[in-house]
Motif scaffolding. Sequence first.
Motif, PDB file in Angstrom:
ATOM      1  N   PHE A 274      -6.697   3.577  -5.755  1.00  0.00           N
ATOM      2  CA  PHE A 274      -6.462   2.220  -5.266  1.00  0.00           C
ATOM      3  C   PHE A 274      -5.153   1.681  -5.827  1.00  0.00           C
ATOM      4  O   PHE A 274      -4.865   1.802  -7.010  1.00  0.00           O
ATOM      5  N   THR A 275      -4.357   1.097  -4.940  1.00  0.00           N
ATOM      6  CA  THR A 275      -3.130   0.407  -5.322  1.00  0.00           C
ATOM      7  C   THR A 275      -3.103  -0.902  -4.563  1.00  0.00           C
ATOM      8  O   THR A 275      -3.114  -0.913  -3.327  1.00  0.00           O
ATOM      9  N   LEU A 276      -3.069  -2.013  -5.291  1.00  0.00           N
ATOM     10  CA  LEU A 276      -3.064  -3.327  -4.662  1.00  0.00           C
ATOM     11  C   LEU A 276      -1.791  -3.508  -3.851  1.00  0.00           C
ATOM     12  O   LEU A 276      -0.705  -3.176  -4.300  1.00  0.00           O
ATOM     13  N   GLY A 277      -1.932  -4.011  -2.639  1.00  0.00           N
ATOM     14  CA  GLY A 277      -0.777  -4.236  -1.773  1.00  0.00           C
ATOM     15  C   GLY A 277      -0.405  -3.049  -0.907  1.00  0.00           C
ATOM     16  O   GLY A 277       0.534  -3.129  -0.113  1.00  0.00           O
ATOM     17  N   ARG A 278      -1.127  -1.953  -1.003  1.00  0.00           N
ATOM     18  CA  ARG A 278      -0.861  -0.781  -0.174  1.00  0.00           C
ATOM     19  C   ARG A 278      -2.051  -0.523   0.731  1.00  0.00           C
ATOM     20  O   ARG A 278      -3.155  -0.984   0.477  1.00  0.00           O
ATOM     21  N   ASN A 279      -1.817   0.233   1.780  1.00  0.00           N
ATOM     22  CA  ASN A 279      -2.887   0.594   2.705  1.00  0.00           C
ATOM     23  C   ASN A 279      -3.586   1.857   2.238  1.00  0.00           C
ATOM     24  O   ASN A 279      -2.967   2.733   1.629  1.00  0.00           O
ATOM     25  N   ARG A 280      -4.851   1.948   2.563  1.00  0.00           N
ATOM     26  CA  ARG A 280      -5.636   3.131   2.204  1.00  0.00           C
ATOM     27  C   ARG A 280      -5.211   4.339   3.028  1.00  0.00           C
ATOM     28  O   ARG A 280      -5.222   5.463   2.546  1.00  0.00           O
ATOM     29  N   TYR A 281      -4.828   4.106   4.277  1.00  0.00           N
ATOM     30  CA  TYR A 281      -4.482   5.190   5.186  1.00  0.00           C
ATOM     31  C   TYR A 281      -2.983   5.209   5.449  1.00  0.00           C
ATOM     32  O   TYR A 281      -2.330   4.168   5.453  1.00  0.00           O
ATOM     33  N   ASP A 282      -2.450   6.386   5.699  1.00  0.00           N
ATOM     34  CA  ASP A 282      -1.029   6.574   5.961  1.00  0.00           C
ATOM     35  C   ASP A 282      -0.642   5.888   7.267  1.00  0.00           C
ATOM     36  O   ASP A 282      -1.085   6.290   8.338  1.00  0.00           O
ATOM     37  N   GLN A 283       0.171   4.850   7.188  1.00  0.00           N
ATOM     38  CA  GLN A 283       0.553   4.081   8.370  1.00  0.00           C
ATOM     39  C   GLN A 283       1.688   4.734   9.156  1.00  0.00           C
ATOM     40  O   GLN A 283       2.070   4.242  10.211  1.00  0.00           O
ATOM     41  N   SER A 284       2.228   5.844   8.677  1.00  0.00           N
ATOM     42  CA  SER A 284       3.286   6.527   9.415  1.00  0.00           C
ATOM     43  C   SER A 284       2.726   7.522  10.427  1.00  0.00           C
ATOM     44  O   SER A 284       3.468   8.079  11.228  1.00  0.00           O
TER      45      SER A 284
END
Length: 122
Positions: free
Chosen positions: A43-53
């Motif tokens: 978990f990283t706050l401010g990032r998405n769980r899934y690859d948005q690319s």
Amino acid sequence: MFGRILRSQTARVATATTVAASTAIAAAARCEAAPDKGSVPTFTLGRNRYDQSSFTGRLAHFREMTDPKTLLTTQAELVEAQALLAAYEKGDAKNASDAELWEAKRIVSAIIHPTTGEQMFI
């Protein structure tokens, strides 16, 4: 001659439609398999769980944000999720697992408007 051209064009459209549909079904199937319950990313706050690319990552994210089960989330669960994320941000959520943090982020992201901070009733 016009009938033969029309049949040829119809066959091309049908083939293209079939290929597009099978590609979409295959992508959706890969997306269904993507969020493996056994492996939760860190978990990283401010990032998405899934690859948005990637398409499958964006599809998994959209599917998670529009999950109908979110409608059954109680006010208490929402407050608890917000408190967990606030504690994580302060560094106080040392005992929380990555899965719990991602679930809290999913609940908050699906219910709370990112700009106004108000509950969305969608």
